[in-house]
Scaffold this active site. Structure first.
Site, PDB file in Angstrom:
ATOM      1  N   GLU A 169     -40.032 -27.408  29.273  1.00 11.48           N
ATOM      2  CA  GLU A 169     -39.718 -26.314  28.351  1.00 11.48           C
ATOM      3  C   GLU A 169     -38.422 -25.633  28.779  1.00 11.48           C
ATOM      4  O   GLU A 169     -37.567 -25.301  27.953  1.00 11.48           O
ATOM      5  CB  GLU A 169     -40.854 -25.291  28.308  1.00 11.48           C
ATOM      6  CG  GLU A 169     -40.715 -24.235  27.190  1.00 11.48           C
ATOM      7  CD  GLU A 169     -39.899 -22.989  27.566  1.00 11.48           C
ATOM      8  OE1 GLU A 169     -39.484 -22.258  26.644  1.00 11.48           O
ATOM      9  OE2 GLU A 169     -39.653 -22.757  28.765  1.00 11.48           O
ATOM     10  N   HIS A 213     -46.324 -24.496  28.867  1.00 13.42           N
ATOM     11  CA  HIS A 213     -45.510 -25.455  29.635  1.00 13.42           C
ATOM     12  C   HIS A 213     -45.838 -25.322  31.113  1.00 13.42           C
ATOM     13  O   HIS A 213     -46.095 -24.217  31.612  1.00 13.42           O
ATOM     14  CB  HIS A 213     -44.014 -25.291  29.361  1.00 13.42           C
ATOM     15  CG  HIS A 213     -43.416 -23.994  29.825  1.00 13.42           C
ATOM     16  ND1 HIS A 213     -42.978 -23.798  31.117  1.00 13.42           N
ATOM     17  CD2 HIS A 213     -43.174 -22.831  29.162  1.00 13.42           C
ATOM     18  CE1 HIS A 213     -42.482 -22.570  31.227  1.00 13.42           C
ATOM     19  NE2 HIS A 213     -42.597 -21.946  30.054  1.00 13.42           N
ATOM     20  N   ASP A 235     -43.765 -26.637  33.597  1.00 13.53           N
ATOM     21  CA  ASP A 235     -42.563 -26.570  34.441  1.00 13.53           C
ATOM     22  C   ASP A 235     -42.181 -25.116  34.717  1.00 13.53           C
ATOM     23  O   ASP A 235     -42.397 -24.236  33.878  1.00 13.53           O
ATOM     24  CB  ASP A 235     -41.376 -27.326  33.810  1.00 13.53           C
ATOM     25  CG  ASP A 235     -41.043 -26.854  32.403  1.00 13.53           C
ATOM     26  OD1 ASP A 235     -41.965 -26.717  31.575  1.00 13.53           O
ATOM     27  OD2 ASP A 235     -39.842 -26.594  32.125  1.00 13.53           O
TER      28      ASP A 235
END
Lengths: 421, 421
Positions: free
Chosen positions: B168, B101, B103
């Site tokens: 996520e 992920h 983020d």
């Protein structure tokens, strides 16, 4: 004295409408803390009309604010004076303080009020408005009693010291200032809303804050942290044990009908800021009831010691002991023994007016009586019209019938206590 | 295959400085939720350079937001795409998803950081910055592994689906969108910071809120009320009982070293607003761990039922049952049996690089692996460089050595799993 009694009772009966209008005017001048001057002005006007010697002053100064009992969230009381009116007696009688506070609590949610909170609306024998019960109704009972005595041409032997004070709701700075100014007497009546019961003893109280440490961790591995909530629960349990212990010691019959004479109330508990974190701090806030014959210091020590002993039994709390703070408001308890002559005089007066015996109890809350009693050394009975439950509620009202009955009872008690010529 | 292994290991060794610079660039493009596009652009550029077929799309639409597993506090993901790069195999091999992920969580208190949170500062073999551990370091391991295979001229049989997803940290909307777009495979590796352990099983979790009613009263007559705090304490005790019961059922050896495999964490408790009032509402918030082989629905029912049964044993709670809400984030558990061939392949690769056996455990937290596994039906192992403890802290950093070792292990595992021509 039967003739004098008849006169004052008749006077009060004849002047009921005037009394209602007067209470209405005082309620209409809303006197939330810091805005007491207009309502106070109406009280002062009445005292002057009755020919009392007035002492009007703005409280303050270091002797007040440095006093160990001083408790207020403000230090500047300018513009909202205390007022004391003295009715000098002919001599040879006992002196009496009649004490009422002029400050009222905030109105709360306006939408909960049926009428304007300061309407003074009268309906079905009730007068509505913030302060009607707590305690302008009682103050009007005092003034009606004095007016009835004075206007009936009766001369008292002892002095009457009428006090209209500010700042009761925040811990009694107004009454403390009056005591420090030298106003003491052989007895005092405070007509707080007791529902016509006598409270020679009053529960004191003070606020505490307990900070409990934990250790942060992620919720998924919570065993790596220490939950401040769990540690606080240990202390909450100990506080309940202490409450039991403290109350089991109270054997005074005045408390016999009260399930918990001096409760320790937990009013606030807050801990943590994230569902999936172990909280590292918990804050408990509460109110500790203080017995009439107990010092504030003793109560404080007992709570602190109980928490310390419990903490010693827990490995985490032993290393990270809770921190106890005494903050915000505190109210001294009041303690007058039930066989005091002031109780007898008031009881007799009560029975003469109501043809029944009064109910004598200990109050679950403190009043300015604690300061008058413990700082001023004055014997105090709290007795007045109105129901406690009403005191801080929306749609506060008072039964006018009780205001007049209290005025009669107090007028007779004044004459019996101070003596008449 | 020994020759191919030697090539990729040498490639990674020779390109370490380039790898560090690349990780630095990705960390320097801070990608807090809602601001993922610039970091994502660097990832996409690399995939294009490696000749992967790209699928770049903005997630959203009703099929995503109405999915029972969808969990996010936003509904609009415009401007911050998901990116999938496909390395088509020659055929005849097993397919593999490599998922990371993009983020990162917020930086928190800036004063706690020694360097700028997005500095990418390198010192003593560590690279600093928000996201370095969680999980840009892992994503760079994946890309280094692929680059080494491709640039060494090795052709894989099975397809590799590299995914750089958003969201996520808020519950996996990015990976859910990829699954719903049709991306599935015979296996998946997610290089979250496991400290080089293998997590074939992951604890799921979800948040709950319990509202407990009390009855207000003045603290001085607290017996006239019902303390919401006291009633909540009964439920807290029951939650601990339930936690015991749920954990005593877990016999999986992967959990043997974990004190509480699926904790129920109480993260927040708030009640009352005034020390001298009996509080009439208490709110508990927490995180419930979910076992790998358990459905979210089962865990929910178990908590709700336990609270209901306890409430039935208390006269107040029976009449005023607590209200349970499931709110905020939830993460599906992941469940791969330890003898699955993906675990074997990864273990072999690990041992070839590190000359020791890997530690295989269950994770105390969930990842996007739960969604890949339970919604996509994909066997998932979570394995990557970096230490969990670092993940959301100030001064987050990653040991660069681990990034390169993970890249080697993953490169070998890709070749073993997908097969080479």
């Amino acid at each position: 004295m039967e003739e004098e009694k008849r006169k004052v009772r008749e006077y009060i009966l004849r002047h009921q409408s005037k009394g209602v209008r007067y209470l209405q005017r005082v309620v209409q001048e809303g006197s939330i803390r810091g805005q007491e001057s207009s309502a106070q002005a109406i009280i002062i006007e009445k005292c002057r009309e009755l020919g009392m010697t007035m002492d009007i002053w703005e409280i303050g100064g270091e002797s007040l604010t440095n006093h160990p009992v001083f408790c207020s969230d403000r230090n500047d009381f300018k513009g909202n004076p205390n007022a004391v009116g003295i009715l000098k007696g002919a001599g040879g009688g006992r002196s009496l303080i009649l004490n009422g506070h002029i400050d009222v609590v905030p109105v709360g949610d306006l939408n909960s009020w049926e009428h304007d909170p300061f309407s003074g609306h009268v309906e079905s024998g009730k007068l509505y408005g913030r302060g009607s019960t707590d305690m302008k109704g009682g103050t009007i009972s005092l003034l009606l009693a004095l007016e009835a005595i004075i206007n009936s041409g009766i001369t008292l032997k002892g002095d009457v010291i009428f006090q209209s004070v500010i700042e009761e709701e925040s811990g009694g700075a107004g009454t403390l200032a009056a005591v420090l100014r030298g106003y003491k007497a052989d007895g005092a009546i405070i007509p707080e809303p007791t529902n016509m019961k006598f409270f020679p003893k009053q529960q004191g109280s003070m606020w505490f804050r307990i900070k409990v440490k934990g250790k942060q961790a992620h919720g998924g591995t919570r065993y790596e942290g220490v939950s401040a909530i769990e540690k606080a629960e240990i202390l909450l349990q100990e506080i309940r044990n202490l409450e039991n212990k403290r109350n089991s010691r109270i054997t005074d019959s005045l408390f016999s009908s009260i399930p918990i004479p001096i409760p320790i109330n937990i009013g606030k508990f807050s801990s943590g800021s994230w569902p999936s974190s172990v909280p590292d701090i918990a804050i408990i806030e509460g109110r500790m009831g203080v017995a009439p014959d107990e010092t504030m210091e003793h109560a404080k020590q007992e709570l602190e010691q109980a928490l310390q002993e419990t903490s010693n039994g827990d490995s985490w709390l032993k290393e990270n002991p809770p921190i106890v703070e005494w903050f915000g408001a505190s109210w001294l308890p009041g303690d007058l023994e039930i066989h005091h002559d002031l109780v007898r005089v008031l009881s007799e007066s009560f029975t003469e007016v109501k043809s029944i015996s009064p109910i004598i109890e200990a109050s679950p809350w403190a009043t300015d009586g604690g300061i008058l009693n413990k700082v001023g050394g004055v014997p105090v009975v709290v007795f007045g019209p109105g129901v406690t439950k009403m005191a801080h509620d929306a749609n506060e009202y008072i039964e006018l019938k009780d205001v007049f009955e209290a005025a009669e009872i107090i007028a007779i008690a004044i004459m019996k206590w101070c003596g008449t010529e």
